[in-house]
Design a protein around this motif. Structure first.
Motif, PDB file in Angstrom:
ATOM      1  N   THR A 327       0.844  -1.195   0.000  1.00  0.00           N
ATOM      2  CA  THR A 327       0.000   0.000   0.000  1.00  0.00           C
ATOM      3  C   THR A 327       0.874   1.237   0.000  1.00  0.00           C
ATOM      4  N   GLY A 328       0.593   2.128  -0.940  1.00  0.00           N
ATOM      5  CA  GLY A 328       1.333   3.381  -1.033  1.00  0.00           C
ATOM      6  C   GLY A 328       0.406   4.574  -1.002  1.00  0.00           C
ATOM      7  N   ARG A 329       0.947   5.729  -1.321  1.00  0.00           N
ATOM      8  CA  ARG A 329       0.146   6.952  -1.305  1.00  0.00           C
ATOM      9  C   ARG A 329      -0.967   6.926  -2.330  1.00  0.00           C
ATOM     10  N   GLU A 330      -0.708   6.262  -3.456  1.00  0.00           N
ATOM     11  CA  GLU A 330      -1.692   6.233  -4.538  1.00  0.00           C
ATOM     12  C   GLU A 330      -2.555   4.983  -4.508  1.00  0.00           C
ATOM     13  N   GLY A 331      -2.465   4.188  -3.443  1.00  0.00           N
ATOM     14  CA  GLY A 331      -3.301   3.002  -3.334  1.00  0.00           C
ATOM     15  C   GLY A 331      -2.488   1.724  -3.294  1.00  0.00           C
ATOM     16  N   SER A 332      -3.132   0.620  -3.598  1.00  0.00           N
ATOM     17  CA  SER A 332      -2.499  -0.696  -3.535  1.00  0.00           C
ATOM     18  C   SER A 332      -1.677  -0.960  -4.794  1.00  0.00           C
ATOM     19  N   PHE A 333      -0.598  -1.745  -4.621  1.00  0.00           N
ATOM     20  CA  PHE A 333       0.232  -2.125  -5.761  1.00  0.00           C
ATOM     21  C   PHE A 333       0.961  -3.415  -5.432  1.00  0.00           C
ATOM     22  N   GLN A 345       6.770  -1.828 -10.443  1.00  0.00           N
ATOM     23  CA  GLN A 345       5.618  -1.577  -9.584  1.00  0.00           C
ATOM     24  C   GLN A 345       4.355  -1.531 -10.434  1.00  0.00           C
ATOM     25  N   PRO A 347       0.180  -0.932 -10.176  1.00  0.00           N
ATOM     26  CA  PRO A 347      -0.995  -0.610  -9.342  1.00  0.00           C
ATOM     27  C   PRO A 347      -2.111  -1.633  -9.578  1.00  0.00           C
ATOM     28  N   LYS A 349      -6.243  -3.010  -8.100  1.00  0.00           N
ATOM     29  CA  LYS A 349      -7.446  -2.732  -7.320  1.00  0.00           C
ATOM     30  C   LYS A 349      -7.821  -4.002  -6.582  1.00  0.00           C
TER      31      LYS A 349
END
Length: 392
Positions: A327-333, A345, A347, A349
């Motif tokens: 989990t990062g700033r822009e969501g899951s990856f 990396q 991304p 959902k």
């Protein structure tokens, strides 16, 4: 004395020279050993330990860390939607005063009772209304007597008109008198019927068969049309859960979809089906209501809170262990490994959680090599030694 001094000096000089030669030989030997070791290490490094030159890619891989990866593939999973909502009667019927009301003389039912359609719930004093009905019955008797008299006079007049003793005009007047008397009888009957209907409405009756949820009236209380709701009934005892769903989840459900409901405070699970999906979305919370029908049970108390799991069909999607999803700033990856063994990396959902891991709703097609562990210690474009773990 001179001879001894000369000999002693010569011996001391020889010993020192011998020691210096020994030290030099030791240093030279040590340097030779170090050089040999360096040469052996260099040969092993560049030759790959096999006596032949190793490719540049293998050289890099031999220095890279070994990381476990997995190719998730695609699994058929049941799409489950978890939500919460409020229990309620599927059809809640409020019962109030229909007539003019009065003083309550008796209450026949209480909350928690079952009633049948037309059953008397409360009785209201009707002493005055009974006397009014009696007066109207007497008026009907007077009107009928007048009608009988008018009819007899008309019959005699019809016999005399043939002999010429009474004119045609007199017959017409007597006919009108008879018709007026008949009309007064009809009016009196209608008034009595209206009064009886009003008196019958003094008894508050159950409009439908069902389960009494609430009682708000007591004996001796004066009730009227403005008294509000006296009883609340659940028609036929049917219950429902009004589940709050997001717009995305609401689009996945339809009428007839099964659901499992668990009320708060109990571990019992009740099976139901969605019987209505809200046609509108709340503009404040962006949610809609899916109404789930449930059989009657005393554990299902309207107004209570419950959780629900809705079976919204099956889907084919990759499933990954939680350790593979970051989990990062822009969501899951996730980190995927390319053909050059470099991590990238990607991304993704994340969908629902299953017993086998997290459903990847989008971002992967299942053929990628995904880093299973230690993703938090990797950097994009880092070269690794992937170790493929076969999926069970």
């Amino acid at each position: 004395m001179n001879y001894e001094t000369t000999m002693t000096g010569t011996l001391d000089g020889g010993v020192l020279a011998e020691r210096e030669n020994t030290s030099r030989r030791r240093v030279i030997i040590a340097l030779i050993v170090v050089a040999i070791l360096v040469a052996i290490g260099a040969a092993y490094y560049f030759m790959g330990g096999s006596g032949a030159a190793a490719p540049a890619g293998d050289e890099k891989n031999s220095q890279a860390q070994t990381v476990t990866v997995v190719a998730p593939g695609r699994d058929t999973v049941v799409r489950a939607i978890n939500a919460t909502g409020t229990l309620a009667a599927r059809r809640e019927i409020p019962v109030g005063v229909v007539g003019e009301g009065g003083q309550v003389t008796r209450v026949f039912v209480d909350a928690g009772d079952w009633v049948q359609r037309g059953q008397v719930l409360i009785s209201v004093d009707r002493s005055v209304q009974v006397q009014q009905a009696a007066a109207l019955e007497a008026q009907i008797g007077v009107a009928r007597a007048d009608l009988l008299l008018a009819q007899n006079e008309l019959d005699r007049a019809l016999q005399l008109v043939e002999r010429g003793f009474i004119s045609k005009a007199d017959v017409d007047r007597k006919t009108a008198t008879r018709d007026a008397a008949r009309a007064r009888v009809n009016v009196a009957n209608a008034q009595l019927g209206e009064t009886r209907a009003r008196n019958a409405r003094l008894d508050i009756r159950a409009p439908v068969s069902g389960y009494v949820l609430e009682r708000n009236v007591e004996t001796g209380q004066t009730v009227s049309a403005g008294s509000g709701i006296l009883f609340r009934l659940a028609q036929d005892g049917q219950m429902e859960l009004q589940a709050q769903l997001s717009e995305n989840d609401l689009a996945l459900v339809t009428e007839g979809v099964p659901a499992s409901v668990t009320p708060v405070g109990t571990d019992r699970v009740f099976n139901g089906t969605i019987w209505q999906v809200a046609p509108m979305i709340n503009t404040q919370n962006r949610q809609g209501i899916a109404r789930i029908s449930l059989p009657f049970d005393k554990a299902l108390r309207p107004g209570g809170f419950a959780s629900v799991e809705i079976k919204a069909g099956s889907m084919s999607a990759p499933v990954l262990p939680e350790s593979a999803v970051q989990t990062g700033r822009e969501g899951s990856f996730v980190y995927i490994v390319g053909k050059d063994n470099k991590v990238k990396q990607r991304p993704v959902k994340v969908g629902d959680t299953t017993a086998n891991g997290l459903i990847i709703a989008s971002g992967l097609d299942g053929t990628e090599r995904v880093v299973l562990y230690a993703g938090g210690f990797l950097n994009p474009d880092e070269t690794i030694n992937p170790k493929l773990l076969k999926k069970q």
